[in-house]
Design a protein around this motif. Structure first.
Motif, mmCIF file in Angstrom:
data_model
loop_
_atom_site.group_PDB
_atom_site.id
_atom_site.type_symbol
_atom_site.label_atom_id
_atom_site.label_comp_id
_atom_site.label_asym_id
_atom_site.label_seq_id
_atom_site.Cartn_x
_atom_site.Cartn_y
_atom_site.Cartn_z
ATOM 1 N N VAL A 183 0.862 -1.180 0.000
ATOM 2 C CA VAL A 183 0.000 0.000 0.000
ATOM 3 C C VAL A 183 0.897 1.229 0.000
ATOM 4 O O VAL A 183 1.752 1.390 0.878
ATOM 5 C CB VAL A 183 -0.940 0.034 1.223
ATOM 6 C CG1 VAL A 183 -1.786 1.307 1.207
ATOM 7 C CG2 VAL A 183 -1.839 -1.199 1.243
ATOM 8 N N ALA B 12 -11.590 -1.510 -0.040
ATOM 9 C CA ALA B 12 -10.528 -1.202 0.924
ATOM 10 C C ALA B 12 -9.143 -1.540 0.379
ATOM 11 O O ALA B 12 -8.991 -2.389 -0.506
ATOM 12 C CB ALA B 12 -10.780 -1.949 2.225
ATOM 13 N N THR B 13 -8.121 -0.867 0.926
ATOM 14 C CA THR B 13 -6.740 -1.106 0.502
ATOM 15 C C THR B 13 -6.168 -2.282 1.293
ATOM 16 O O THR B 13 -5.397 -2.119 2.228
ATOM 17 C CB THR B 13 -5.854 0.131 0.710
ATOM 18 O OG1 THR B 13 -5.908 0.498 2.100
ATOM 19 C CG2 THR B 13 -6.335 1.306 -0.114
ATOM 20 N N THR B 14 -6.571 -3.473 0.870
ATOM 21 C CA THR B 14 -6.162 -4.692 1.562
ATOM 22 C C THR B 14 -5.092 -5.441 0.773
ATOM 23 O O THR B 14 -4.781 -6.588 1.085
ATOM 24 C CB THR B 14 -7.389 -5.607 1.732
ATOM 25 O OG1 THR B 14 -8.015 -5.738 0.448
ATOM 26 C CG2 THR B 14 -8.385 -5.018 2.706
ATOM 27 N N ALA C 294 -3.714 -1.843 11.225
ATOM 28 C CA ALA C 294 -4.948 -2.546 10.846
ATOM 29 C C ALA C 294 -4.622 -3.905 10.247
ATOM 30 O O ALA C 294 -5.330 -4.879 10.478
ATOM 31 C CB ALA C 294 -5.758 -1.703 9.865
ATOM 32 N N ASP C 295 -3.553 -3.981 9.453
ATOM 33 C CA ASP C 295 -3.164 -5.257 8.840
ATOM 34 C C ASP C 295 -1.648 -5.333 8.699
ATOM 35 O O ASP C 295 -1.075 -4.864 7.713
ATOM 36 C CB ASP C 295 -3.824 -5.411 7.465
ATOM 37 C CG ASP C 295 -3.508 -6.773 6.838
ATOM 38 O OD1 ASP C 295 -2.716 -7.533 7.444
ATOM 39 O OD2 ASP C 295 -4.036 -7.064 5.762
ATOM 40 N N ALA D 79 -9.236 3.033 5.748
ATOM 41 C CA ALA D 79 -8.913 2.710 4.355
ATOM 42 C C ALA D 79 -8.567 1.226 4.221
ATOM 43 O O ALA D 79 -8.911 0.587 3.226
ATOM 44 C CB ALA D 79 -7.748 3.567 3.864
ATOM 45 N N ALA D 80 -7.899 0.689 5.253
ATOM 46 C CA ALA D 80 -7.507 -0.723 5.223
ATOM 47 C C ALA D 80 -8.678 -1.649 5.538
ATOM 48 O O ALA D 80 -8.521 -2.867 5.537
ATOM 49 C CB ALA D 80 -6.350 -0.971 6.181
ATOM 50 N N ASP E 42 -2.318 -0.978 -4.265
ATOM 51 C CA ASP E 42 -3.287 -0.142 -3.559
ATOM 52 C C ASP E 42 -2.606 1.138 -3.074
ATOM 53 O O ASP E 42 -1.396 1.143 -2.812
ATOM 54 C CB ASP E 42 -3.873 -0.909 -2.365
ATOM 55 C CG ASP E 42 -4.925 -1.927 -2.809
ATOM 56 O OD1 ASP E 42 -5.226 -1.980 -4.013
ATOM 57 O OD2 ASP E 42 -5.443 -2.655 -1.939
ATOM 58 N N GLY F 76 -1.721 3.771 10.681
ATOM 59 C CA GLY F 76 -3.081 3.238 10.757
ATOM 60 C C GLY F 76 -3.258 2.000 9.890
ATOM 61 O O GLY F 76 -3.858 1.010 10.308
ATOM 62 N N VAL F 77 -2.717 2.049 8.674
ATOM 63 C CA VAL F 77 -2.847 0.910 7.749
ATOM 64 C C VAL F 77 -2.086 -0.294 8.296
ATOM 65 O O VAL F 77 -2.605 -1.410 8.352
ATOM 66 C CB VAL F 77 -2.300 1.270 6.349
ATOM 67 C CG1 VAL F 77 -2.360 0.066 5.420
ATOM 68 C CG2 VAL F 77 -3.076 2.443 5.752
ATOM 69 N N LEU G 166 0.337 -6.198 5.418
ATOM 70 C CA LEU G 166 0.514 -5.284 4.288
ATOM 71 C C LEU G 166 1.902 -4.653 4.355
ATOM 72 O O LEU G 166 2.449 -4.443 5.440
ATOM 73 C CB LEU G 166 -0.561 -4.187 4.318
ATOM 74 C CG LEU G 166 -2.002 -4.658 4.088
ATOM 75 C CD1 LEU G 166 -2.976 -3.498 4.323
ATOM 76 C CD2 LEU G 166 -2.175 -5.222 2.688
ATOM 77 N N ILE H 165 -3.284 5.180 -0.936
ATOM 78 C CA ILE H 165 -4.116 6.114 -0.164
ATOM 79 C C ILE H 165 -3.477 7.486 -0.273
ATOM 80 O O ILE H 165 -2.271 7.636 -0.078
ATOM 81 C CB ILE H 165 -4.166 5.701 1.328
ATOM 82 C CG1 ILE H 165 -4.736 4.293 1.477
ATOM 83 C CG2 ILE H 165 -4.980 6.705 2.142
ATOM 84 C CD1 ILE H 165 -4.532 3.701 2.860
ATOM 85 N N ALA I 27 -6.483 3.258 8.979
ATOM 86 C CA ALA I 27 -7.113 1.991 9.386
ATOM 87 C C ALA I 27 -8.458 1.809 8.673
ATOM 88 O O ALA I 27 -8.801 0.699 8.247
ATOM 89 C CB ALA I 27 -7.291 1.952 10.897
#
Lengths: 252, 351
Positions: A52, B197-199, A89-90, B69-70, A70, A85-86, A93, A72, B67
């Protein structure tokens, strides 16, 4: 012109991870080289499907268009917080923030330092061209002493606006970061060095080693009012005196 | 009847967020919402979820942006001065069509103000707050149990409409303890899929989250799409409550904590033989203009009561127009009007 290709061998092509979108960068600007290096790295590591890109505000605001992954688009200066944050969250990634000097080292100062201080397992590419390119050539936090910009028409006066900030050195004082380096793109050797640094910075994230920052000294022929060749020479002879090249932290 | 706990509003909002499937919570300490942050600090890591004390309100809302966005359920909370700092991120969330929950435990303002309860952020919450033509759904609970229910709802609406949703409450409700039967945790499978979502672009084209386009034609269309979404929300998500309005001659219009106090006033006024009712918007955006307009044609007076200089009063007057008198009574600076204060206002206008 029609070219016969039957007996020709393709030796150079666009990395798979880059799109065919038309570049918005000016001739002679280093963003293009750097974008290619990142695309090549993503290809080599085989991570495009889980990468990302966090695009900043500034000349590279369109970064989300260049990569086949992907992306943002973040508020000005907040890319490292958005990346946090991304990634939180995962964690699977691969998250990279691509930020200019105004974004990373001025309006995003707090977000940049604290993401590094938390040791977020992200990769930050920090493009230092000592000027605000997109808005018309205003002073950046990294502008050199006496550098003429549209907001320092008589040259940057340290008595009024301070000195160029060595942000990577500031972040290098922290305990958490894994890898901090400053690279340049003004000749082939430096381009190869930058490739190596960018690859390390992504590998660190893949291997869950923590925060990596690659500062890349870049040119802005348009706003420096120099030819691309003179701009390269300026980086080699003048800019590297203020911003020395090399690794600042390597705790891998 | 399930188990009832004696809990503060702040704790109930935090616990409801957990039960609504909030995976990532980012915030910065500020009074009077600290218990919310602390509840999350104690519980999110234990559940294998993310708690980050951010370096600033701006960073916290930017982390929420990432988060969201994910594709995970995410929340931040703060109080008035902190919510001002979050406006940048809220505008980006709205512009990028990202679902997130923002809690504002309002305190006295402007500036640093004080730490006492207030409703002085109504304009900021309901009219935009940040830059650009946007709204967010704003839910105003009036009791501690309702704060929990509306927090659960906030996550659901955020996902359904891909929009930021605000819980607008105040220091009184945040700090007050009431017996609460906490809502049941949701089934994670009930959370809608988020193909946008950006997964990671695996087996599909890349997803791009942005609120940006330099082409005015494209940006106009993005705005038209947002406005169409807001019309759908206005159509489907109006929430309000009427108490003893059937035969009322005077209706008090109040939201949140003020509505809770006004309910007591309605009861006392009825004991005095005054025909008084209560109109309580639960969604303050979208504001229930039509129901209030309808109600106002059967009453002589709609008395707005707020802990502000008269912010919701503007929406009340828009709804009522000239159908009824629209007096206002309010307090500012963290002063909470008592039932006695409000009752004497009611007597002035009811008789």
């Amino acid at each position: 012109m029609q070219v016969e290709t039957a007996d020709m061998v393709k030796v150079f092509s666009r990395p798979q991870s880059l799109t065919a979108a038309k570049s918005t960068y000016c001739p002679g600007c280093h963003h293009g080289i750097l974008t290619r290096i990142i695309g090549k790295t993503i290809d080599e590591l085989g991570i495009a499907e889980r990468t990302v890109c966090i695009a900043p505000v500034g000349c590279s605001v369109f970064a989300y268009n260049w990569y086949r992954c992907d992306a943002i688009q973040a508020a000005h200066g907040r890319a490292s917080a958005v990346a946090t944050g991304v990634k939180r969250a995962d964690p699977n990634l691969i998250v990279f923030a691509y930020q200019g000097d105004g974004d990373f080292a001025s309006i995003g100062t707090a977000e940049s330092i604290h993401a590094a201080n938390r040791g977020e397992n992200i990769t930050v590419i920090f493009v230092n061209n000592q000027v605000y390119g997109m808005t018309g050539g205003e002073m950046a936090p990294t502008s050199l002493v006496h550098q003429k910009t549209t907001t320092t028409p008589a040259g940057r006066d340290p008595a009024q606006v301070g000195y160029p900030i060595r942000f990577s050195e500031m972040i290098a004082q922290l305990d958490a970061p894994t890898y901090i380096t400053r690279q340049a793109l003004f000749d082939t050797r430096r381009i190869l060095d930058t490739e190596e640094a960018i690859k390390k910075a992504f590998e660190n994230q893949v291997n869950e080693k923590g925060y990596s920052l690659v500062e890349v000294l870049s040119t802005c022929p348009t706003n420096w009012r120099m030819s691309p060749i003179a701009s390269n020479k300026h980086v080699a002879d003048v800019v590297t005196e203020v911003f020395p090249l090399g690794d600042l932290v390597d705790r891998r | 009847m399930g188990k009832r706990d004696l809990l503060r509003g702040n704790e109930v909002i935090a616990e409801a967020a957990i039960r609504a499937g909030c995976q990532c919570y980012f915030a910065y300490p500020i009074t009077p919402q600290a218990e919310l942050l602390e509840h999350m600090a104690r519980n999110m890591p234990r559940l294998g979820r993310t708690f980050v004390q951010a370096e600033s309100e701006i960073a916290a809302v930017s982390m929420v942006y990432g988060a969201a966005a994910a594709g995970v359920r995410t929340m931040t909370s703060s109080s008035s001065p902190g919510i001002s700092l979050k406006q940048e991120g809220i505008s980006y969330l709205a512009g990028s069509n990202l679902p997130a929950v923002i809690v504002n435990v309002v305190r006295g303002g402007p500036g640093l103000g004080d730490i006492a309860p207030s409703q002085c952020d109504y304009f900021q919450a309901t009219k935009g707050g940040g830059h650009g033509d946007y709204h967010m759904i704003v839910l105003a609970p009036s009791t501690v149990p309702e704060a929990g229910e509306l927090t659960m709802l906030a996550f659901e609406l955020a996902d359904r409409y891909r929009t930021p949703v605000m819980i607008l409450t105040d220091g009184l409700l945040g700090q007050m303890m009431e017996p609460v039967e906490l809502p049941e945790p949701i089934d994670p499978a009930s959370i809608p899929a988020k193909p946008w979502a950006t997964t990671g672009a695996s087996g599909r084209d890349p997803n791009i989250i942005l609120s940006f386009d330099l082409d005015p034609e494209v940006l106009r269309q993005m705005n038209l799409d947002l406005q169409a979404k807001y019309r759908r929300i206005e159509e489907a998500e109006l929430r309000y409550e009427e108490t003893m309005t059937e035969d009322a001659d005077l209706v008090i219009a109040a939201h949140g904590t003020m509505a809770r106090i006004a309910e007591t006033v309605v009861r006392r006024a009825r004991e005095e033989g005054l025909k008084v009712g209560l109109f309580r918007p639960i969604t303050v955006w979208p504001f229930p203009y039509e129901p209030l307009r309808e109600l106002s044609s059967h009453v002589s007076t709609v008395l707005t009561v707020e802990m502000s200089a008269g912010q919701m009063w503007e929406d009340v007057r828009l709804a009522v127009a000239e159908r009824a008198a629209t007096p206002f009574y309010g307090e500012m600076g963290g002063i909470v009007p008592t039932p006695r204060d409000i009752l004497s206002e009611v007597r002035k206008h009811a008789g």
